[in-house]
Design an enzyme around this catalytic site. Structure first.
Site, PDB file in Angstrom:
ATOM      1  CD  GLU A 173       3.830   7.006  -0.862  1.00 33.20           C
ATOM      2  OE1 GLU A 173       4.115   6.557  -1.990  1.00 33.20           O
ATOM      3  OE2 GLU A 173       2.929   7.838  -0.676  1.00 33.20           O
ATOM      4  CB  CYS A 185       2.270  -4.847  -2.572  1.00 31.42           C
ATOM      5  SG  CYS A 185       1.449  -3.852  -3.826  1.00 31.42           S
ATOM      6  CG  HIS A 186       3.939  -0.086  -3.161  1.00 32.39           C
ATOM      7  ND1 HIS A 186       2.852  -0.658  -3.781  1.00 32.39           N
ATOM      8  CD2 HIS A 186       4.383   0.881  -3.998  1.00 32.39           C
ATOM      9  CE1 HIS A 186       2.638  -0.057  -4.937  1.00 32.39           C
ATOM     10  NE2 HIS A 186       3.548   0.885  -5.099  1.00 32.39           N
ATOM     11  N   GLY A 202       0.832  -1.191   0.000  1.00 35.70           N
ATOM     12  CA  GLY A 202       0.000   0.000   0.000  1.00 35.70           C
ATOM     13  C   GLY A 202       0.868   1.243   0.000  1.00 35.70           C
ATOM     14  NE  ARG A 203      -1.266   7.065  -0.841  1.00 34.42           N
ATOM     15  CZ  ARG A 203      -2.456   7.496  -0.457  1.00 34.42           C
ATOM     16  NH1 ARG A 203      -3.548   6.933  -0.924  1.00 34.42           N
ATOM     17  NH2 ARG A 203      -2.567   8.490   0.381  1.00 34.42           N
ATOM     18  CE1 TYR A 250       1.103  -3.240  -8.821  1.00 37.24           C
ATOM     19  CE2 TYR A 250       2.341  -1.196  -9.017  1.00 37.24           C
ATOM     20  CZ  TYR A 250       1.268  -1.993  -9.385  1.00 37.24           C
ATOM     21  OH  TYR A 250       0.373  -1.557 -10.331  1.00 37.24           O
TER      22      TYR A 250
END
Length: 193
Positions: A93, A119-120, A89-90, A139
């Site tokens: 980051e 993923c991320h 997800g975000r 990802y």
């Protein structure tokens, strides 16, 4: 099977499935999972986002559920945990900007404890400098970060996972069955039916 104590590093706009599914599945097989977020305490929640693959050039994003944390970030001692889970997800980051998060990730890598990232999630691994000479899936948009961190990006189908020593990685939530099975293998967990 000895139950393992597992730390989950998450944050606001973590991917909904990639947080809730491993959290519940690991509890289901008897492990203990502490889900934490910097700046938040047990009983508080993180907002999640549902990332979907609908034929666009990248994933779409929709509001997910609120995920309640069950441990307080400031009280966590990584040495008390057997393994680490990093949802995508975000959240990764911005979590990678937190020095204490980076130190936690480095602890698990340097102690060769099992790490599952999806993923991320490998953005945290790259930022922590623990991907050198490691093969890692993520990802596909994270491939440049994996390579820049000295890792080799493993391009696999979205429903598959990859093991490199203590590291279990996958491209996205469709890989949950394979990713979680491989993580349980690395943990030494045997599930009998």
């Amino acid at each position: 099977m000895a139950a393992k104590k597992i730390l989950m590093l998450t944050g606001d706009y973590t991917e909904d499935y990639e947080t809730m599914v491993p959290f519940q599945a690991l509890l289901m097989v008897g492990h203990s999972v502490d889900a934490v977020c910097p700046g938040k305490k047990a009983g508080e929640f993180v907002r999640t986002a549902i990332h979907d693959f609908e034929g666009d050039q990248t994933y779409s994003e929709k509001p997910g559920h609120n995920f309640t944390l069950n441990a307080s970030f400031d009280e966590i001692n990584p040495s008390k945990y057997d393994a680490l889970v990093i949802p995508g997800g975000r959240a990764p980051e911005y979590l990678r900007l937190n020095p204490k998060v980076i130190e936690m990730v480095q602890h698990f890598a340097h102690e060769n404890k099992p790490i599952a990232a999806i993923c991320h999630g490998p953005q945290l691994l790259a930022a922590a400098g623990v991907l050198k000479e490691k093969a890692c899936s993520a990802y596909p948009a994270c491939a440049p970060e994996v390579k820049a961190a000295g890792g080799s990006f493993v391009d696999i189908p979205v429903d598959k996972a990859h093991i490199d020593g203590n590291l279990v990685t996958a491209p996205a939530w469709p890989a949950h069955p394979d990713w979680l099975a491989k993580f349980l293998q690395v943990l030494g967990t045997h599930v009998s039916l």
